[in-house]
Design a protein around this motif. Structure first.
Motif, PDB file in Angstrom:
ATOM      1  N   LEU A 167     -95.576  58.799 -12.685  1.00  0.00           N
ATOM      2  CA  LEU A 167     -95.789  58.333 -11.317  1.00  0.00           C
ATOM      3  C   LEU A 167     -96.247  59.472 -10.415  1.00  0.00           C
ATOM      4  O   LEU A 167     -97.101  59.291  -9.552  1.00  0.00           O
ATOM      5  CB  LEU A 167     -94.507  57.698 -10.777  1.00  0.00           C
ATOM      6  CG  LEU A 167     -94.152  56.334 -11.383  1.00  0.00           C
ATOM      7  CD1 LEU A 167     -92.748  55.923 -10.973  1.00  0.00           C
ATOM      8  CD2 LEU A 167     -95.162  55.272 -10.952  1.00  0.00           C
ATOM      9  N   THR A 199     -96.429  50.179  -4.061  1.00  0.00           N
ATOM     10  CA  THR A 199     -95.880  50.327  -5.402  1.00  0.00           C
ATOM     11  C   THR A 199     -94.501  49.679  -5.449  1.00  0.00           C
ATOM     12  O   THR A 199     -93.824  49.578  -4.413  1.00  0.00           O
ATOM     13  CB  THR A 199     -95.774  51.812  -5.817  1.00  0.00           C
ATOM     14  OG1 THR A 199     -95.384  51.906  -7.190  1.00  0.00           O
ATOM     15  CG2 THR A 199     -94.760  52.561  -4.969  1.00  0.00           C
ATOM     16  N   ARG A 227     -97.723  45.403  -5.531  1.00  0.00           N
ATOM     17  CA  ARG A 227     -98.441  45.949  -6.677  1.00  0.00           C
ATOM     18  C   ARG A 227     -99.938  46.023  -6.367  1.00  0.00           C
ATOM     19  O   ARG A 227    -100.449  45.219  -5.592  1.00  0.00           O
ATOM     20  CB  ARG A 227     -98.233  45.076  -7.920  1.00  0.00           C
ATOM     21  CG  ARG A 227     -96.812  45.066  -8.449  1.00  0.00           C
ATOM     22  CD  ARG A 227     -96.709  44.241  -9.726  1.00  0.00           C
ATOM     23  NE  ARG A 227     -95.339  44.183 -10.219  1.00  0.00           N
ATOM     24  CZ  ARG A 227     -94.782  45.109 -10.999  1.00  0.00           C
ATOM     25  NH1 ARG A 227     -95.506  46.156 -11.387  1.00  0.00           N
ATOM     26  NH2 ARG A 227     -93.534  44.997 -11.405  1.00  0.00           N
ATOM     27  N   GLU A 234    -100.353  50.790 -11.001  1.00  0.00           N
ATOM     28  CA  GLU A 234     -98.981  50.884 -10.518  1.00  0.00           C
ATOM     29  C   GLU A 234     -98.820  51.522  -9.142  1.00  0.00           C
ATOM     30  O   GLU A 234     -97.758  51.389  -8.533  1.00  0.00           O
ATOM     31  CB  GLU A 234     -98.134  51.707 -11.522  1.00  0.00           C
ATOM     32  CG  GLU A 234     -98.155  51.207 -12.956  1.00  0.00           C
ATOM     33  CD  GLU A 234     -97.398  49.903 -13.160  1.00  0.00           C
ATOM     34  OE1 GLU A 234     -96.719  49.458 -12.211  1.00  0.00           O
ATOM     35  OE2 GLU A 234     -97.495  49.322 -14.258  1.00  0.00           O
ATOM     36  N   PHE A 235     -99.832  52.226  -8.641  1.00  0.00           N
ATOM     37  CA  PHE A 235     -99.651  52.992  -7.402  1.00  0.00           C
ATOM     38  C   PHE A 235    -100.952  52.982  -6.612  1.00  0.00           C
ATOM     39  O   PHE A 235    -101.995  53.381  -7.113  1.00  0.00           O
ATOM     40  CB  PHE A 235     -99.260  54.438  -7.732  1.00  0.00           C
ATOM     41  CG  PHE A 235     -98.867  55.270  -6.546  1.00  0.00           C
ATOM     42  CD1 PHE A 235     -97.548  55.335  -6.127  1.00  0.00           C
ATOM     43  CD2 PHE A 235     -99.822  55.998  -5.845  1.00  0.00           C
ATOM     44  CE1 PHE A 235     -97.179  56.113  -5.029  1.00  0.00           C
ATOM     45  CE2 PHE A 235     -99.463  56.775  -4.747  1.00  0.00           C
ATOM     46  CZ  PHE A 235     -98.143  56.832  -4.342  1.00  0.00           C
TER      47      PHE A 235
END
Length: 248
Positions: A167, A199, A227, A234-235
């Motif tokens: 992440l 996220t 999302r 994911e981010f």
């Protein structure tokens, strides 16, 4: 990369992919105003409301320069492509998309809780005659994969890994892309008045040293428990520098 001008809208833009530009900035004599709806509005109705609000300000549809969308769930790559074709169709009718070139900046994300029943408009930006005298800009949403290289899944940073180190790496990629996009338009974090993160994962392990220390949260950070729009991303982040924001 250099920015380009969209004279009918009163703004310039950093070229991106066919569904959106990497960011927009008002041209001299104009500024960007952001309007957020109290609740996301289904896309067709949202566009109609945006058109009416712009008309009330004496602005043409070509003044529409940014939008923030909300979708029910992440798309497959094929579903995302189909959605984009429909979305771009409205911008073509409005005289914005020409010869496949789309100057509008966009973020399209998916709430994990209280999701809309269908793709909806959360907020939009348009140009008006300058009132504040401040330069204004909006950078489009970007996630942890380079754009314009085909399927996102083939280029996602640390695909399938949502551990702390992955992440952090994803965030570094996205932050660098935000900086690149702002740089094309002539801005940096000191010019941003708002930064948003999308996220469902814990960002606290890298919040201080990756986001705050580089100046990306000078006015705070808005974390949306959402999302990105494509499966396996994911981010995501976006940012803006504005003098006027409204709620409609």
């Amino acid at each position: 990369m250099t920015h380009r001008s969209f004279e009918p809208g009163g703004y310039r833009y950093a070229p991106g992919v066919f569904q959106y530009s990497a960011g927009v900035a008002a041209m001299p004599g104009y500024e960007i105003v952001r309007v957020r709806f109290r609740d996301p509005v289904p896309l067709a109705e949202g566009f109609a409301r945006a058109q009416a609000l712009m008309a009330a300000e004496g602005r043409p549809t070509t003044a529409f320069c940014s939008c923030e969308l909300r979708s029910p769930a992440p798309f497959t790559q094929e579903g995302f492509d189909a959605f984009n074709a429909l979305y771009v169709g409205t911008l073509e009718r409005w005289g914005i998309v020409r010869d496949g070139e789309n100057p509008v900046a966009r973020a399209n994300v998916c709430p994990e809780v209280d999701e809309p029943a269908e793709p909806s408009l959360h907020a939009f930006g348009f140009t008006v005659e300058a009132r504040s005298g401040l330069p204004t800009f909006v950078v489009a949403g970007g996630a942890e994969a380079p754009e314009g290289k085909g399927a996102y899944r083939d280029h996602i940073v640390r695909l399938g890994d949502v551990g702390p180190s992955a992440l952090r790496e994803k965030a570094r990629f996205v932050l660098a892309e935000m900086e690149r996009r702002m740089g094309v338009l002539g801005f940096g974090w000191r010019d941003a008045t708002a930064t948003q993160v999308y996220t469902v994962h814990d960002l606290h392990p890298f919040l201080a040293d990756e986001i705050i220390r580089r100046g990306a949260a000078r006015h705070g950070l808005t974390w949306h428990y959402h999302r990105p729009p494509v499966v396996d991303l994911e981010f995501e982040m976006d940012c803006r520098g504005l003098a006027q924001e409204r709620v409609a």
